[in-house]
Design an enzyme around this catalytic site. Structure first.
Site, short mmCIF file in Angstrom:
data_model
loop_
_atom_site.label_atom_id
_atom_site.label_comp_id
_atom_site.label_asym_id
_atom_site.label_seq_id
_atom_site.Cartn_x
_atom_site.Cartn_y
_atom_site.Cartn_z
N GLU A 12 0.82 -1.21 0.00
CA GLU A 12 0.00 0.00 0.00
C GLU A 12 0.86 1.27 0.00
OE1 GLU A 12 -0.77 2.17 2.87
OE2 GLU A 12 0.92 1.18 3.78
N HIS A 308 -2.70 -2.82 4.50
CA HIS A 308 -1.81 -2.30 5.55
C HIS A 308 -1.17 -3.44 6.34
CE1 HIS A 308 -3.53 1.86 5.40
NE2 HIS A 308 -2.35 2.16 5.89
#
Length: 344
Positions: A12, A308
């Site tokens: 990410e 994440h």
């Protein structure tokens, strides 16, 4: 000197890569070079809050640092000998206090010490400070890590001015965390706050959240109302479920033109979403626990595997080798297991 090389655009590709990498550099004593920092973001490179996290870790570990300025896309961090200190972090904007603490807490677990951070306590795109205090720290205490945290003053976007102080005890016994599923909700708790706004804002947020939670579960609901003064107006609410395992949370921020009732229902809705899978860990807590789980060991069930979380696992393993097994796809519920606990 052997560098750990981290590609900041992996996964990410956000600031979390940096926070975890520099914290692990301090913990392991390995120098780290991060390049392509936030390369895929609209305004690449270091932002103020990332910089403050790095400077705090620099002070904690007496490090030598290159590239620590706003906008920099490369950073070299050579840790010295970490020692317990009183770390002051003065973010002059509404930069997120909790994101700075995400960098500082894993490292401070291995040194002990205390902190004072000014900036934003309740700002978009970062965990509210009440979530950190009541959900994250609750889980860390189960792992044997004691952190005291006090919210002295709220800080909202754009003025900031929030103040959070606390101390971290040296992490003695590192207890494995086994938290796969919850079986029972004991109660719902929460904090609804209004800063430089009428008291009824906090009350209406709390009432709307409570009504929504009660319509799904018949357990006690206790949401504290807080009215305060700071540099600018703002409001928000954090609610959490106290289960027979950990706590799961949901939150929402107020903004001009958004009715307090909508804010309350939004936070409750987010929490109810986390509860549907019966996983013990909500989607926000999963990635926050990764750096700590690596050293404590254990196994957690997460309501949703986020990018994440997967990215944080990757960063940890660049320093420590194979530590985790992640079962499940991004966007789905899953299980994260520690297959080989890291030693320091």
């Amino acid at each position: 000197m052997e560098w750990v090389e981290i590609n900041g655009s992996y996964g990410e590709g956000g600031g979390q890569i940096l926070r975890t990498a520099v914290a692990l550099s301090v913990i392991t004593g390995k120098p780290v070079r991060v390049y392509n920092i936030r390369a895929n973001r609209p305004n690449p490179g270091l932002k103020t809050q990332h910089l403050h996290g790095i400077l705090a870790l620099k002070e904690l570990s007496n490090a030598r640092v290159k590239g620590a300025q706003v906008g920099s896309t490369r950073l070299e961090f050579i840790p010295g000998k970490p020692e317990p200190k009183y770390i002051r972090v003065p973010i002059k904007t509404a930069g997120s206090i909790t994101l700075v603490l995400q960098a500082l807490l894993p490292a401070m677990a291995f040194t002990g010490g205390s902190f004072e951070v000014t900036g934003g306590t309740d700002v978009p795109w970062s965990p509210p400070v009440d979530y950190l205090k009541n959900v994250t720290l609750f889980a860390l205490e189960r792992m044997g890590l004691k952190v005291e945290l006090e919210i002295k003053r709220r800080g909202h976007y754009p003025k900031g001015g929030g103040l959070v102080v606390g101390k971290v005890e040296l992490w003695g016994e590192r207890k494995p965390l086994i938290a796969l599923e919850w079986r029972k909700i004991e109660r719902f708790s929460g904090i609804s706050h209004a800063t430089n706004l009428p008291a009824h804002v906090a009350e209406r947020q709390a009432k709307a959240a409570e009504e929504k939670l009660r319509s799904f579960y018949s357990v006690p609901v206790e949401i504290e109302k807080e009215v305060s003064r700071s540099l600018g107006p703002g409001s928000g609410i954090v609610v959490w479920a106290e289960t027979d395992s950990l706590r799961l949370g949901g939150d929402a921020l107020g903004k001009r033109g958004k009715p307090a009732e909508v804010v309350g229902r939004e936070a409750a809705g987010e929490l109810l979403d986390q509860l549907t899978t019966r996983a013990a860990v909500d989607k926000f807590l999963g990635d926050q626990l990764i750096p700590f789980l690596a050293f404590a060991g254990g196994e957690i069930g997460v309501a949703k595997i986020t990018s994440h979380l997967v990215t944080n696992v990757w960063v940890v393993e660049q320093f420590l080798g194979k530590v985790f097994e992640v079962e499940g796809e991004v966007g789905e519920p899953g299980v994260v297991s520690v297959v080989k606990k890291a030693e320091v």
